[in-house]
Design an enzyme around this catalytic site. Structure first.
Site, PDB file in Angstrom:
ATOM      1  CE  LYS A  22     -53.360   7.935  -2.137  1.00 29.69           C
ATOM      2  NZ  LYS A  22     -52.372   8.613  -2.989  1.00 29.69           N
ATOM      3  CG  ASN A  23     -54.568  11.670  -3.533  1.00 27.92           C
ATOM      4  OD1 ASN A  23     -53.672  11.050  -2.960  1.00 27.92           O
ATOM      5  ND2 ASN A  23     -55.139  11.235  -4.639  1.00 27.92           N
ATOM      6  NE  ARG A  92     -46.274  12.340  -8.626  1.00 29.58           N
ATOM      7  CZ  ARG A  92     -45.285  12.851  -9.356  1.00 29.58           C
ATOM      8  NH1 ARG A  92     -44.144  12.198  -9.435  1.00 29.58           N
ATOM      9  NH2 ARG A  92     -45.421  13.997  -9.984  1.00 29.58           N
ATOM     10  CB  CYS A 116     -45.130   4.997  -9.614  1.00 27.54           C
ATOM     11  SG  CYS A 116     -46.473   5.815 -10.397  1.00 27.54           S
ATOM     12  NE  ARG A 121     -47.538  10.035 -10.986  1.00 27.89           N
ATOM     13  CZ  ARG A 121     -48.088   9.496  -9.906  1.00 27.89           C
ATOM     14  NH1 ARG A 121     -47.935   8.245  -9.664  1.00 27.89           N
ATOM     15  NH2 ARG A 121     -48.782  10.243  -9.060  1.00 27.89           N
ATOM     16  N   PRO A 122     -43.197  12.796 -14.278  1.00 34.88           N
ATOM     17  CG  PRO A 122     -43.671  14.009 -16.199  1.00 34.88           C
ATOM     18  CD  PRO A 122     -44.012  12.733 -15.480  1.00 34.88           C
ATOM     19  CB  ILE A 123     -40.907  16.874 -10.934  1.00 33.10           C
ATOM     20  CG1 ILE A 123     -39.421  16.666 -11.282  1.00 33.10           C
ATOM     21  CG2 ILE A 123     -41.442  15.770 -10.044  1.00 33.10           C
ATOM     22  CD1 ILE A 123     -38.483  16.772 -10.089  1.00 33.10           C
ATOM     23  CG  ASP A 124     -42.244  18.686 -16.995  1.00 36.91           C
ATOM     24  OD1 ASP A 124     -42.783  17.732 -16.401  1.00 36.91           O
ATOM     25  OD2 ASP A 124     -42.787  19.270 -17.947  1.00 36.91           O
ATOM     26  CG  LEU A 125     -45.822  20.680 -15.842  1.00 40.69           C
ATOM     27  CD1 LEU A 125     -47.273  20.216 -15.882  1.00 40.69           C
ATOM     28  CD2 LEU A 125     -45.559  21.734 -16.918  1.00 40.69           C
ATOM     29  CG  ASP A 304     -56.667   8.841  -8.584  1.00 39.32           C
ATOM     30  OD1 ASP A 304     -56.492   9.724  -7.725  1.00 39.32           O
ATOM     31  OD2 ASP A 304     -55.827   8.572  -9.463  1.00 39.32           O
ATOM     32  CB  VAL A 326     -54.840  11.526 -16.316  1.00 39.09           C
ATOM     33  CG1 VAL A 326     -53.930  12.184 -15.285  1.00 39.09           C
ATOM     34  CG2 VAL A 326     -56.149  12.303 -16.453  1.00 39.09           C
ATOM     35  NE  ARG A 396     -48.436   4.553  -2.140  1.00 33.82           N
ATOM     36  CZ  ARG A 396     -48.796   5.095  -3.317  1.00 33.82           C
ATOM     37  NH1 ARG A 396     -48.915   4.340  -4.388  1.00 33.82           N
ATOM     38  NH2 ARG A 396     -49.021   6.391  -3.425  1.00 33.82           N
TER      39      ARG A 396
HETATM   40  C1  EPZ Z   1     -52.050  13.356  -8.003  1.00 30.95           C
HETATM   41  O1  EPZ Z   1     -50.839  12.860  -8.534  1.00 30.95           O
HETATM   42  C2  EPZ Z   1     -52.614  12.225  -7.147  1.00 30.95           C
HETATM   43  N1  EPZ Z   1     -51.666  11.899  -6.078  1.00 30.95           N
HETATM   44  C3  EPZ Z   1     -52.868  10.992  -8.011  1.00 30.95           C
HETATM   45  O2  EPZ Z   1     -53.489  10.007  -7.181  1.00 30.95           O
HETATM   46  C4  EPZ Z   1     -53.839  11.366  -9.132  1.00 30.95           C
HETATM   47  O3  EPZ Z   1     -54.005  10.254  -9.982  1.00 30.95           O
HETATM   48  C5  EPZ Z   1     -53.267  12.546  -9.930  1.00 30.95           C
HETATM   49  O4  EPZ Z   1     -53.001  13.652  -9.043  1.00 30.95           O
HETATM   50  C6  EPZ Z   1     -54.236  13.020 -11.010  1.00 30.95           C
HETATM   51  O5  EPZ Z   1     -55.448  13.366 -10.445  1.00 30.95           O
HETATM   52  C7  EPZ Z   1     -51.610  12.699  -4.986  1.00 30.95           C
HETATM   53  O6  EPZ Z   1     -52.307  13.689  -4.878  1.00 30.95           O
HETATM   54  C8  EPZ Z   1     -50.651  12.266  -3.910  1.00 30.95           C
HETATM   55  P1  EPZ Z   1     -50.458  15.121 -11.799  1.00 30.95           P
HETATM   56  P2  EPZ Z   1     -49.826  13.873  -9.322  1.00 30.95           P
HETATM   57  O7  EPZ Z   1     -49.258  15.942 -11.513  1.00 30.95           O
HETATM   58  O8  EPZ Z   1     -49.863  15.197  -8.668  1.00 30.95           O
HETATM   59  C9  EPZ Z   1     -48.162  14.933 -15.884  1.00 30.95           C
HETATM   60  C10 EPZ Z   1     -53.852   7.870  -6.303  1.00 30.95           C
HETATM   61  O9  EPZ Z   1     -54.197   6.800  -6.821  1.00 30.95           O
HETATM   62  N2  EPZ Z   1     -47.174  15.818 -15.251  1.00 30.95           N
HETATM   63  O10 EPZ Z   1     -51.791  15.780 -11.866  1.00 30.95           O
HETATM   64  O11 EPZ Z   1     -48.544  13.195  -9.468  1.00 30.95           O
HETATM   65  C11 EPZ Z   1     -48.061  13.509 -15.335  1.00 30.95           C
HETATM   66  O12 EPZ Z   1     -47.081  12.784 -16.021  1.00 30.95           O
HETATM   67  C12 EPZ Z   1     -52.825   8.747  -6.984  1.00 30.95           C
HETATM   68  O13 EPZ Z   1     -54.319   8.326  -5.220  1.00 30.95           O
HETATM   69  C13 EPZ Z   1     -46.167  16.368 -16.027  1.00 30.95           C
HETATM   70  O14 EPZ Z   1     -46.090  16.116 -17.230  1.00 30.95           O
HETATM   71  O15 EPZ Z   1     -50.562  13.952 -10.734  1.00 30.95           O
HETATM   72  C14 EPZ Z   1     -49.425  12.951 -15.573  1.00 30.95           C
HETATM   73  O16 EPZ Z   1     -49.491  12.453 -16.897  1.00 30.95           O
HETATM   74  C15 EPZ Z   1     -52.300   8.131  -8.264  1.00 30.95           C
HETATM   75  N3  EPZ Z   1     -45.240  17.159 -15.433  1.00 30.95           N
HETATM   76  C16 EPZ Z   1     -50.335  14.179 -15.455  1.00 30.95           C
HETATM   77  O17 EPZ Z   1     -49.479  15.326 -15.529  1.00 30.95           O
HETATM   78  C17 EPZ Z   1     -45.288  17.465 -14.105  1.00 30.95           C
HETATM   79  O18 EPZ Z   1     -44.417  18.243 -13.621  1.00 30.95           O
HETATM   80  C18 EPZ Z   1     -51.112  14.243 -14.160  1.00 30.95           C
HETATM   81  O19 EPZ Z   1     -50.173  14.269 -13.119  1.00 30.95           O
HETATM   82  C19 EPZ Z   1     -46.312  16.903 -13.326  1.00 30.95           C
HETATM   83  C20 EPZ Z   1     -47.258  16.083 -13.927  1.00 30.95           C
END
Ligand code: EPZ
Length: 415
Positions: A22-23, A92, A116, A121-125, A304, A326, A396
């Site tokens: 999926k990912n 997302r 969620c 789930r911020p997007i600042d990065l 996960d 995480v 999902r």
């Molecule tokens: C991906 O989510 C996966 N989803 C998630 O899988 C997985 O748990 C996660 O990576 C970590 O491995 C998909 O690929 C669709 P992150 P993502 O950005 O990209 C913080 C599942 O069960 N962060 O690596 O959203 C955030 O808050 C799902 O299949 C910021 O601070 O994860 C979190 O604490 C759940 N700012 C950490 O980073 C940002 O701009 C990890 O988030 C982005 C993230």
């Protein structure tokens, strides 16, 4: 509303074939927007998330021909820089559209991905990287608007190795002017799979799978046929199902390298595991003992798989400790497991799980995707009947969880 109904099951035994990831599928499907032509993507899982992505791509002008687990996606024309809120807010993964749309259409309007259950789930990065590459960013009314005539390569340091931000920035950089360097990048296998898809199309990407990724922008990408990797988390979930029931079996169509942290942990707990080129066999017929787990970005233990191991540690000898580093709120399944007779205490980001519990079947609710999977695992070994609501969360990410578990002896049905 449908429910998953589970009766206590015997030790599972048999072979299970793993679905596509999926990912990996979601960013690769979004990346097809970057090509003026028809890409063919194989080994796609048919999930709610992938169906939603198909709908969004079609709404943006993509011509899709879906045949079971293969999708032909023709983006000769891309008609819009945004999809409706109704479509975008469903999951997302829609935020992966930001960079392909910005690169192709010079603008993108993306609905702010709602929080969620597992965190805000911020997007600042993501936005920090887009700004570094020259994008103008406006936020308002629940949307992020991005504008840029031509993205330019930049050096970007990610404060956290975010999977989504790494993937979005790779997709932004492949057709940008000049060189982009992403430092402290995430190294998950799904990122390498996205990079391999883009490289096959002609992109110049080095270092995917490491913490520093260099991308040299090219003029255009060529459409290709590409088969995505298998779903390491689905595979790990099935390994946990064999483990929690004391069974033995084979998970086929997997890359064992992607499952190293899960295999290592189950081996430490006393399971006998053999890894082969494209399958893993597990024998958990000896009673397992507990372990301590800390979730980390790849190659650490995957967040996960945290919920699934929370259920497993209820059945093993001794008390296990799981630290979730995480996400800030990924323990929603604990309350439901405790309703099934588990004895799990949470203290901040740590959970303390007492083993050797005789779980008992109950009516429980899935509140997120992997939490739902943990309730299924608990139901397999709980005395009596377990009824799980919130099945839409599970759909999902798992193409046929009940059917695959039933094929190896589980008493589980979708009602
Ligand atoms: C991906 O989510 C996966 N989803 C998630 O899988 C997985 O748990 C996660 O990576 C970590 O491995 C998909 O690929 C669709 P992150 P993502 O950005 O990209 C913080 C599942 O069960 N962060 O690596 O959203 C955030 O808050 C799902 O299949 C910021 O601070 O994860 C979190 O604490 C759940 N700012 C950490 O980073 C940002 O701009 C990890 O988030 C982005 C993230």
């Amino acid at each position: 509303m449908s429910e998953i109904v589970i009766q206590k099951s015997p030790a599972l035994c048999g072979n299970i074939i793993c679905q596509g990831s999926k990912n990996a599928a979601l960013p690769i499907l979004a990346a097809t927007i970057l090509t003026e032509g028809k890409n063919t993507i194989k080994n796609l899982p048919r999930l709610t998330d992938t169906e939603n992505m198909f709908e969004i791509l079609a709404a943006l002008g993509g011509v899709l021909n879906i045949n079971v687990n293969t999708a032909e996606i023709d983006f000769t024309n891309c008609n819009s820089h945004f999809a409706s809120y109704e479509l975008m807010s469903k999951f997302r993964g829609s935020f992966f559209l930001a960079s392909p749309l910005l690169s192709r259409m010079k603008r993108a309007r993306i609905s702010m991905p709602g929080g969620c259950p597992i965190g805000n789930r911020p997007i600042d990065l993501h936005l920090k990287g887009f700004a570094a590459m020259g994008a103008e960013i406006e936020k308002g009314h629940g949307y992020v608007d991005l504008y840029c005539e031509k993205l330019k390569g930049a050096k970007i340091y990610l404060d956290f190795p975010s999977v989504g931000a790494t993937e979005n920035l790779i997709m932004a950089a492949v057709l940008a002017e000049g060189e982009t360097i992403i430092e402290n990048a995430a190294a998950e296998p799904e990122i390498t799979d996205l990079a391999n898809f883009l490289i096959k199309q002609g992109a110049k990407i080095h270092g995917a799978g490491s913490d520093t990724i260099k991308i040299y922008g090219v003029k255009q990408l060529e459409p290709v046929t590409y088969s995505i990797i298998s779903d390491r988390i689905e595979a790990g979930t099935f390994m946990s199902a064999f483990a929690i029931t004391g069974g033995k079996g084979k998970i086929e169509n997997v890359n064992p390298v992607h499952l190293k942290p899960v295999t290592a942990k189950l081996t430490e707990m006393g399971a006998d595991i053999d890894v082969h080129r494209n399958y893993i066999s597990i024998d958990a017929s000896r009673h397992l003992f507990s372990a301590n787990i800390k979730t980390l970005p790849f190659p650490g233990f995957p967040t996960d798989m945290q919920a699934q191991f929370s259920a497993l540690l209820c059945e093993t000898d001794g008390t296990g400790i799981i630290v979730e580093t995480v996400f800030e709120n990924r323990f929603l399944h604990i309350g439901e497991l405790n309703r099934m007779g588990a004895n799990i205490r949470i203290d901040g980001r740590s959970s303390f799980i007492e083993g050797n519990k005789r779980l008992s079947g109950a009516k429980v609710s899935a509140m997120d995707l992997r939490g739902g999977a943990s309730l299924v695992l608990a139901g397999l070994c709980a005395e009596g009947e377990t009824r799980i609501s919130g099945v839409h969360h599970i759909k999902r990410g798992y193409e046929n969880l009940c059917g695959k578990l039933r094929s190896v002896g589980a008493n589980i049905f979708l009602e």
